[in-house]
Design a protein around this motif. Sequence first.
Motif, PDB file in Angstrom:
ATOM      1  N   ARG A 108       0.858  -1.214  -0.032  1.00  0.00           N
ATOM      2  CA  ARG A 108       0.162   0.041   0.070  1.00  0.00           C
ATOM      3  C   ARG A 108       0.934   1.409  -0.047  1.00  0.00           C
ATOM      4  N   GLU A 109       1.802   1.360   0.941  1.00  0.00           N
ATOM      5  CA  GLU A 109       2.723   2.488   0.882  1.00  0.00           C
ATOM      6  C   GLU A 109       3.418   2.815  -0.457  1.00  0.00           C
ATOM      7  N   ARG A 110       4.032   1.911  -0.998  1.00  0.00           N
ATOM      8  CA  ARG A 110       4.732   2.039  -2.173  1.00  0.00           C
ATOM      9  C   ARG A 110       3.704   2.289  -3.442  1.00  0.00           C
ATOM     10  N   LEU A 111       2.663   1.734  -3.335  1.00  0.00           N
ATOM     11  CA  LEU A 111       1.633   2.176  -4.419  1.00  0.00           C
ATOM     12  C   LEU A 111       1.156   3.563  -4.183  1.00  0.00           C
ATOM     13  N   ARG A 112       1.094   3.869  -3.008  1.00  0.00           N
ATOM     14  CA  ARG A 112       0.685   5.231  -2.790  1.00  0.00           C
ATOM     15  C   ARG A 112       1.488   6.301  -3.292  1.00  0.00           C
ATOM     16  N   ASN A 113       2.753   6.030  -2.963  1.00  0.00           N
ATOM     17  CA  ASN A 113       3.897   7.024  -3.561  1.00  0.00           C
ATOM     18  C   ASN A 113       3.960   7.101  -5.059  1.00  0.00           C
ATOM     19  N   ILE A 118       3.005   9.666 -10.181  1.00  0.00           N
ATOM     20  CA  ILE A 118       2.426   9.529 -11.532  1.00  0.00           C
ATOM     21  C   ILE A 118       1.219  10.707 -11.940  1.00  0.00           C
ATOM     22  N   LEU A 119       0.085  10.863 -11.075  1.00  0.00           N
ATOM     23  CA  LEU A 119      -0.764  11.849 -11.085  1.00  0.00           C
ATOM     24  C   LEU A 119      -0.324  12.990 -11.088  1.00  0.00           C
ATOM     25  N   SER A 120       0.516  13.377 -10.244  1.00  0.00           N
ATOM     26  CA  SER A 120       1.057  14.766 -10.164  1.00  0.00           C
ATOM     27  C   SER A 120       1.786  15.187 -11.357  1.00  0.00           C
ATOM     28  N   ASP A 121       2.864  14.235 -11.960  1.00  0.00           N
ATOM     29  CA  ASP A 121       3.547  14.424 -13.370  1.00  0.00           C
ATOM     30  C   ASP A 121       2.687  14.737 -14.244  1.00  0.00           C
ATOM     31  N   THR A 122       1.728  13.978 -14.502  1.00  0.00           N
ATOM     32  CA  THR A 122       0.598  13.948 -15.766  1.00  0.00           C
ATOM     33  C   THR A 122      -0.007  15.231 -15.769  1.00  0.00           C
ATOM     34  N   THR A 123      -0.420  15.901 -14.478  1.00  0.00           N
ATOM     35  CA  THR A 123      -1.322  16.988 -14.451  1.00  0.00           C
ATOM     36  C   THR A 123      -0.465  18.051 -14.714  1.00  0.00           C
ATOM     37  N   LEU A 124       0.846  18.218 -13.974  1.00  0.00           N
ATOM     38  CA  LEU A 124       1.720  19.178 -14.229  1.00  0.00           C
ATOM     39  C   LEU A 124       1.886  19.358 -15.833  1.00  0.00           C
ATOM     40  N   TRP A 125       2.301  18.482 -16.332  1.00  0.00           N
ATOM     41  CA  TRP A 125       2.614  18.443 -17.799  1.00  0.00           C
ATOM     42  C   TRP A 125       1.595  18.990 -18.928  1.00  0.00           C
ATOM     43  N   LEU A 126       0.378  18.330 -18.524  1.00  0.00           N
ATOM     44  CA  LEU A 126      -1.016  18.739 -19.168  1.00  0.00           C
ATOM     45  C   LEU A 126      -1.098  20.433 -18.977  1.00  0.00           C
ATOM     46  N   CYS A 127      -1.123  20.802 -17.653  1.00  0.00           N
ATOM     47  CA  CYS A 127      -1.494  22.177 -17.314  1.00  0.00           C
ATOM     48  C   CYS A 127      -0.418  23.057 -18.199  1.00  0.00           C
ATOM     49  N   ARG A 128       0.770  22.693 -18.098  1.00  0.00           N
ATOM     50  CA  ARG A 128       1.538  23.515 -18.889  1.00  0.00           C
ATOM     51  C   ARG A 128       1.382  23.350 -20.375  1.00  0.00           C
ATOM     52  N   LEU A 129       1.052  22.362 -20.676  1.00  0.00           N
ATOM     53  CA  LEU A 129       1.316  22.210 -22.431  1.00  0.00           C
ATOM     54  C   LEU A 129       0.005  22.833 -22.738  1.00  0.00           C
ATOM     55  N   PHE A 130      -1.110  22.950 -22.272  1.00  0.00           N
ATOM     56  CA  PHE A 130      -2.380  23.510 -22.558  1.00  0.00           C
ATOM     57  C   PHE A 130      -2.597  25.009 -21.812  1.00  0.00           C
ATOM     58  N   ARG A 131      -1.703  25.283 -21.367  1.00  0.00           N
ATOM     59  CA  ARG A 131      -1.626  26.824 -20.755  1.00  0.00           C
ATOM     60  C   ARG A 131      -2.736  27.107 -19.547  1.00  0.00           C
ATOM     61  N   LEU A 328     -14.377  13.923  -8.295  1.00  0.00           N
ATOM     62  CA  LEU A 328     -13.053  14.280  -8.978  1.00  0.00           C
ATOM     63  C   LEU A 328     -11.891  13.648  -8.499  1.00  0.00           C
ATOM     64  N   THR A 329     -12.027  13.261  -7.081  1.00  0.00           N
ATOM     65  CA  THR A 329     -10.643  12.906  -6.546  1.00  0.00           C
ATOM     66  C   THR A 329     -11.129  11.636  -5.997  1.00  0.00           C
ATOM     67  N   SER A 330     -10.087  11.040  -5.785  1.00  0.00           N
ATOM     68  CA  SER A 330     -10.397   9.500  -5.232  1.00  0.00           C
ATOM     69  C   SER A 330      -9.369   9.207  -4.042  1.00  0.00           C
ATOM     70  N   SER A 331      -9.603   8.651  -3.028  1.00  0.00           N
ATOM     71  CA  SER A 331      -8.739   8.071  -2.014  1.00  0.00           C
ATOM     72  C   SER A 331      -8.231   6.863  -2.475  1.00  0.00           C
ATOM     73  N   GLN A 332      -8.764   6.175  -3.458  1.00  0.00           N
ATOM     74  CA  GLN A 332      -8.108   4.727  -3.791  1.00  0.00           C
ATOM     75  C   GLN A 332      -7.044   4.892  -4.823  1.00  0.00           C
ATOM     76  N   PRO A 333      -5.972   4.400  -4.387  1.00  0.00           N
ATOM     77  CA  PRO A 333      -4.668   4.215  -5.258  1.00  0.00           C
ATOM     78  C   PRO A 333      -5.097   4.001  -6.609  1.00  0.00           C
ATOM     79  N   VAL A 334      -5.802   2.676  -6.809  1.00  0.00           N
ATOM     80  CA  VAL A 334      -5.951   2.284  -7.898  1.00  0.00           C
ATOM     81  C   VAL A 334      -6.602   3.018  -8.813  1.00  0.00           C
ATOM     82  N   GLU A 335      -7.884   3.679  -8.562  1.00  0.00           N
ATOM     83  CA  GLU A 335      -8.283   4.786  -9.359  1.00  0.00           C
ATOM     84  C   GLU A 335      -7.266   5.648 -10.147  1.00  0.00           C
ATOM     85  N   LYS A 336      -5.949   6.001  -9.382  1.00  0.00           N
ATOM     86  CA  LYS A 336      -5.311   7.103  -9.754  1.00  0.00           C
ATOM     87  C   LYS A 336      -4.245   6.482 -10.886  1.00  0.00           C
ATOM     88  N   LEU A 337      -4.226   5.046 -11.016  1.00  0.00           N
ATOM     89  CA  LEU A 337      -3.507   4.550 -12.016  1.00  0.00           C
ATOM     90  C   LEU A 337      -4.105   4.878 -13.205  1.00  0.00           C
TER      91      LEU A 337
END
Length: 793
Positions: A108-113, A118-131, A328-337
Amino acid sequence: MESSLEKMVDPTLAEMGKNLNEAMKMLEDNQRKIEEENEKKYVRNDIPGPLQGSGQDMVSILQLVQNLMHGEEEDESSQSYRLQNVGEQGHMALLGHSLAAYISVLNRERLRNLTTRILSDTTLWLCRLFRYENGSAYYHEDDREGLLKVCRLVIHSCYEDYTVEGFNVLYNKQPVIYISSAARTGLGQTLCNQLGLPLSCMCRVPCNTMFGSQHQMDVALLDRLIKDDINSGKLPLLLVANAGTPGAGHTDKLGRLKELCEQYNMWLHVEGVNLATLALGYVSSSVLAATKCDSMTLTLGSWLGLPAVPAVTLYRHEDPSLSLAAGLTSSQPVEKLRALPLWLSLQYLGHDGIVERIKHASQLSQRLLENLKNMDFIKTSVEDEFSSPVVVFKFSPELPNIDQMLHAGPASIIQHPITSNERHICDTFNQWLGEQLAQLVPASGVDVVELEDEGTCVRFSPLMTSAVLGTEVQDVDQLVDCLKMKISILTCTLQLREEFEQEVKRTVGLSYIEDLSWPGLGVVRYEYNSDGKNDDKQEKEAEKINTGLLKKLNELESDLTFSLGPEFGGEKNCVYIGMVTEDLDVSELVETIAATGREIEENSRLLENMTEVVRKGIQEAQVQLQKANEERLLEEGLLRQIPVVGSVLNWFSPFQASPKGRTFNLTAGSLESTEPTYVSKAQGTGTTPPPTPTPNRIKQRLPGQKLFKRSLRSSDGFSETSSVSHTDDLEKVEQLSQSVSTVQEQGTVETEKAEQQNEIVQVTSDKTEDLQSDKSQRSGNDCTKVEEQESLR
């Protein structure tokens, strides 16, 4: 790649990448032997059955999947064309789904990290890419699910007691969601159904009818609607705007709409294909205003050609608890995948690769648009022609006189309001045009759309198709060439359509059938003269004649297409004529149709008349044979009819009687004496039937010239400024061909008449034998016996 996989520390991850690589190679390999193809159609693995007890290996299972993917395809080349453009970037997206399943088994701990990274990287890239600054992201499979969760978020934000009271707070102050009338079909109903709201909570805002684009939301009317809802005690909740409408790709006035939403404290959500241009260096001001909205939905899978990647909804909201309540957000790590396939694909393409793909699609649209601007009879429906990635065009012959325009040029174009029939015909022609272009240039990805104001149009949206189809510049050039060729055919067909109608109406025996949904010259029916027959028999005869007419026309050497019309909704007993060119001789075509129909009808009537004559002749022959037998009995006497006595009597006193043989003339349908045959010792032909009328539709034409084509002298393509010597040479060729064809026509006409007569007599004889087989055999036997006895005597 395999060597790099072997060097990885995690053997399971390396094996996963290797297996995926082998699986994709196997699934994409369509080069198989013919014997394997034949065996594949009948293997038992394709038949549903119980699971095998011992199980199967991966190769066998993948082979089954491959058979299911390609076994029922009639054209395997089309399937391979769709799969060959997946490429390695597509493999990365597919690998993401396998990795998501593998990562989900971590502690669980390794999955959460890992999921947080993955979620933070993808969100940051998309926000910068599409202004889109300071935004959060929600990843979802259904592209409407993001808007649905945003609506839940706004309801939680505007109704403080919604979590406790539920629908009671909505009943006291009904929420209102505003969408454009140009939005995708069924969007409002889907939102209401999923949110549990009545349809009265959905307000469709009309587009501009007098000023501006006909596909942009009417801001002034929206302002009045909001005020009316507030005065009625309702709560304006959310506005769905378009940065690229689903049909024409138009962008609403997002800046003005954002100001209106701030004025009434409403949420602004934007969606559309034009949002992809936010990643480019130059962005139009109309699309750039989308960066200030409250949320937007991006469909990166179609834009970048990535299979099975989720859509993304970027939004801004400060309360994470409400985002969690809205889903819009979830506490389940599997959904973040869910973001993992996109995380891998974005890294594989890189910033430059993503921008290059979107830029390439925009350049394809601009190239097509530049060519369309220089074409006559083509009307484009583009709001911002300098940056719109969607090109919508149509064949638009809105002219007072097509014939005058064809000779006068584009300078004489004067558009005028068209009638409903003309609009329907124009839609039909554009439907045909779009289908032809999609068939001739499949890599272009063009399709047909129905717009409320423009009607049927052809749409080119490379952002949605080019990455998957692999559209290139040469495909656009090929599309332009095909379009020019089809425009010439459309204009000529539309020009000759009215002339064809008038010619048919002036021709006796033909009826013009008005079918506005038929893309072609027109529809004609040969009217059968019933002569007092009942309706059922008349309809059968009409069907028989028109079917024979269609067969005869298709046997002619011409460039025209004749058919029974569409499979559903077409008129019965009609001949549908397809598209034509400018050198069509309409009068010759109509004359040929009428003459061929009359020929078939007259042959049918002649066959019926001769059948009736033969039937009556057979009856008369039976009566005469019976009378001849009675006369023979009276002349010979009763004693001669007794077998033994008659033989002895004939021996001592032979009976002298002249032979009275009879012959039945099938051509004349009468019973005649055989005396002329005995005298001349040769059987005559008897009376010949009247010659079958043959239409005089064979005109003199140049060598190699097909039917229904005007000669060069009368064609528009013939230059009036040609030299005199060329004209003299053409006249000499025509005179020579005329003298030769005259002799050929005489022999051809006589040959056709003889063949038709022989065919009619043969058919009549066959039909008579079928109808009166028993009677004719008995009568023939009696007649033969009488002739033999008389000849013996």
